[in-house]
Design an enzyme around this catalytic site. Structure first.
Site, PDB file in Angstrom:
ATOM      1  N   SER A   1       0.860  -1.192   0.000  1.00  0.00           N
ATOM      2  CA  SER A   1       0.000   0.000   0.000  1.00  0.00           C
ATOM      3  C   SER A   1       0.893   1.236   0.000  1.00  0.00           C
ATOM      4  CB  SER A   1      -0.854   0.006   1.266  1.00  0.00           C
ATOM      5  OG  SER A   1      -1.515   1.246   1.420  1.00  0.00           O
TER       6      SER A   1
ATOM      7  N   TYR B   1      -1.893   0.132  10.865  1.00  0.00           N
ATOM      8  CA  TYR B   1      -2.078  -0.309   9.473  1.00  0.00           C
ATOM      9  C   TYR B   1      -0.815   0.036   8.671  1.00  0.00           C
ATOM     10  CZ  TYR B   1      -3.828  -0.848   4.727  1.00  0.00           C
ATOM     11  OH  TYR B   1      -3.971  -1.239   3.415  1.00  0.00           O
TER      12      TYR B   1
END
Ligand code: NDP
Ligand code: 8X3
Length: 252
Positions: free
Chosen positions: A140, A153
């Protein structure tokens, strides 16, 4: 011989879009996820659209024993995969580090890092046997940058980024390609999961600009997968045009 792809987290979003594109390119598929009815829906749709075979495996990547047993239950002929797409993952919660919950942190680390390792450790010997293969890890932009309230995250996706680099180093002698895909904002079930099922809040995340679609990311993965044998695309950062970095998004 027909090629095949193993895609984790293929019940929705990027994983389901990858299933579609690889099937359209004549790959047999092994698709995984926790929701068995969704897996069967994807299988039915793909097998009725393309001349390929789809095997479904229903397991939670966080459960190491279940993951290993489920993957190893495949017959040897199906272990001859060409590509593993480590896509299963999630974010849970958006809060400052001192307000996050241990439970949410465990879910992210256990899924995004340990789950990816559980699958990879099981599948890498299959690729080594072939002295060829390709692992695509879905990282990501959160693995490249850290943003407010993204803490755990972001840490989990930084770990994926590091593991992609590490796998590339350790597996290069076996002829195995490793690609890290780092998308920015993609409209999938991601925000719904992150925001505990609150549809209104999840919709707000994508208001005022055109986010990436799951298909945009899947097409990029297919591009990486379809390069000649001597070409490995190591790392791809893919953003919506309206997004410049993790915190800069122009909304109209
Ligand atoms: P979705 O929520 O639409 O898809 C996530 C997939 O992961 C589902 O198929 C889900 O299947 C599977 N999954 C989640 N937890 C587990 C688990 N414990 N065991 C097995 N499978 C699991 O989101 P996306 O398609 O957006 O996410 C795919 C990947 O892309 C993730 O790794 C995410 O972090 C990453 N990503 C997403 C971005 C975005 O903006 N959407 C941007 C950058 C990266 P099931 O629920 O059936 O188990
Ligand atoms: C998902 C993209 O920007 O929400 O990995 O972290 S972001």
């Amino acid at each position: 011989m027909k090629k095949s792809a193993l895609i984790t987290g293929a019940t929705s979003g990027i994983g389901a879009a990858c299933a579609q594109i690889f099937a359209a390119n004549q790959y047999d598929l092994i698709i995984t996820g926790r929701r068995s009815e969704k897996l069967e829906e994807v299988k039915k749709h793909i097998e009725s659209s393309y001349p390929v075979h789809v095997t479904t495996l229903c397991f939670d990547v966080r459960n190491r024993e279940e993951t290993i047993a489920s993957l190893n239950s495949l017959p040897d002929t199906k272990k001859n995969i060409d590509i593993l797409i480590n896509n299963a993952g999630l974010a849970v919660g958006v809060s400052p580090i001192d307000e996050g919950s241990f439970e949410d942190w465990d879910r992210m680390i256990d899924t995004n890092v340990k789950g990816l390792l559980n699958v990879s450790k099981t599948v890498i010997p299959w690729l080594k046997n072939q002295e060829a293969g390709h692992i695509v890890n879905i990282g990501s932009i959160a693995g490249k940058e850290v943003y407010p309230n993204g803490n755990v995250y972001c840490a989990s996706k930084h770990a994926v980024d590091a593991l992609s680099q590490a796998m590339r180093i350790d597996l290069v002698k076996h002829g195995i390609k490793v690609t890290n895909i780092a998308p920015g904002m993609v409209e999938t079930e991601f925000s719904l999961v992150r925001l505990y099922g609150d549809e209104n809040k999840a919709d707000q995340v994508y208001v005022g600009f055109d986010p990436l679609t799951a298909n945009d990311v899947a097409e990029t993965i297919w591009f990486c997968a379809s390069r000649p044998a001597h070409v490995n695309i190591a790392d791809v950062l893919i953003l919506p045009t309206a997004q410049a970095n993790a915190v800069t998004v122009v909304r109209k």
